[in-house]
Design an enzyme around this catalytic site. Structure first.
Site, PDB file in Angstrom:
ATOM      1  N   ARG A 142      91.425  17.526  61.027  1.00 50.85           N
ATOM      2  CA  ARG A 142      92.028  19.010  61.635  1.00 50.85           C
ATOM      3  C   ARG A 142      91.167  20.205  61.105  1.00 50.85           C
ATOM      4  NH1 ARG A 142      94.861  17.910  56.763  1.00 50.85           N
ATOM      5  NH2 ARG A 142      95.781  20.024  55.627  1.00 50.85           N
ATOM      6  N   HIS A 143      90.347  19.829  59.830  1.00 54.56           N
ATOM      7  CA  HIS A 143      89.880  21.129  59.323  1.00 54.56           C
ATOM      8  C   HIS A 143      88.693  21.384  60.525  1.00 54.56           C
ATOM      9  CE1 HIS A 143      92.330  20.985  56.209  1.00 54.56           C
ATOM     10  NE2 HIS A 143      91.898  19.702  55.974  1.00 54.56           N
ATOM     11  N   CYS A 197      78.233  36.711  40.007  1.00 55.02           N
ATOM     12  CA  CYS A 197      78.050  38.196  39.765  1.00 55.02           C
ATOM     13  C   CYS A 197      79.109  38.315  38.786  1.00 55.02           C
ATOM     14  CB  CYS A 197      77.858  39.123  40.903  1.00 55.02           C
ATOM     15  SG  CYS A 197      79.439  39.048  41.972  1.00 55.02           S
ATOM     16  N   HIS A 254      88.498  21.649  52.431  1.00 56.39           N
ATOM     17  CA  HIS A 254      89.336  22.091  53.807  1.00 56.39           C
ATOM     18  C   HIS A 254      88.290  22.997  54.370  1.00 56.39           C
ATOM     19  CE1 HIS A 254      93.749  21.197  52.485  1.00 56.39           C
ATOM     20  NE2 HIS A 254      92.869  20.267  52.328  1.00 56.39           N
ATOM     21  N   MET A 264      78.745  38.967  45.859  1.00 56.15           N
ATOM     22  CA  MET A 264      78.015  37.635  46.153  1.00 56.15           C
ATOM     23  C   MET A 264      78.528  37.033  47.515  1.00 56.15           C
ATOM     24  SD  MET A 264      75.278  37.434  44.731  1.00 56.15           S
ATOM     25  CE  MET A 264      74.239  37.437  42.980  1.00 56.15           C
ATOM     26  N   THR A 273      82.341  39.912  39.641  1.00 56.69           N
ATOM     27  CA  THR A 273      83.524  39.145  40.148  1.00 56.69           C
ATOM     28  C   THR A 273      83.251  38.180  40.976  1.00 56.69           C
ATOM     29  OG1 THR A 273      83.409  40.869  41.900  1.00 56.69           O
ATOM     30  CG2 THR A 273      84.678  41.579  39.990  1.00 56.69           C
ATOM     31  N   ASP A 303      73.309  38.262  39.880  1.00 49.58           N
ATOM     32  CA  ASP A 303      73.022  39.548  39.674  1.00 49.58           C
ATOM     33  C   ASP A 303      72.856  39.744  38.022  1.00 49.58           C
ATOM     34  OD1 ASP A 303      75.448  40.009  38.950  1.00 49.58           O
ATOM     35  OD2 ASP A 303      75.794  41.775  40.150  1.00 49.58           O
TER      36      ASP A 303
END
Length: 150
Positions: A132-133, A65, A98, A71, A67, A8
């Site tokens: 495991r993920h 953007c 992960h 987004m 922060t 943005d």
């Protein structure tokens, strides 16, 4: 590598810097807007980057953007997207290792040009660990009800 990139108005300057950086490294960059510092609605650009990632037109997405929060929320509304809000290199690396994230969201208020370059490099290069993920990523695909049950 094919990368969709968008922002943005608050992330425009950092997006332009990272776009040039990625192109200089030989990546194919799909520019999804915005195209100036004039105020725009970020969900439009998040949706376009997420659509390209979800349909396989590109390998990964990068969103900016002020922060990174807006987004990441918007991109995660698209099925198949795992957009990770990252404010440092370790978060960028772990989001791939992960979480098998396919879009990185960066807040221009918190991250400078050089750190953004490092974050994007790590994000694009770090392999997903799997193992495991996989079970946890599968749980995300199923969704959870309000009590947290699958």
């Amino acid at each position: 590598m094919r990368v969709a990139i968008g922002s943005d108005h608050g992330g425009y300057g950092l997006k332009e810097h990272v776009k040039e950086y990625l192109e200089a490294k030989g990546h194919e960059v799909s520019q999804c807007g915005c195209y100036s510092i004039e105020s725009v609605d970020y969900p439009e650009f998040a949706r376009e980057v997420a659509r390209q990632v979800a349909d396989g037109s590109v390998d990964f997405g990068v969103l900016f953007c002020t922060t990174g929060i807006g987004m990441s929320i918007a991109a995660n509304k698209v099925e198949g997207i795992r957009a990770a809000l990252c404010h440092n290199t370790m978060a960028a690396k772990m989001s791939r290792m992960h979480n098998n994230a396919n879009i990185i969201c960066i807040g221009a208020l918190f991250v400078g040009n050089e750190e953004a370059e490092e974050m994007v490099d790590l994000f694009l290069e770090e392999p997903y660990e799997g193992g495991r993920h996989d079970r946890r990523i599968g749980m995300l695909k199923l969704g959870m009800d309000i009590e947290g049950s699958i």
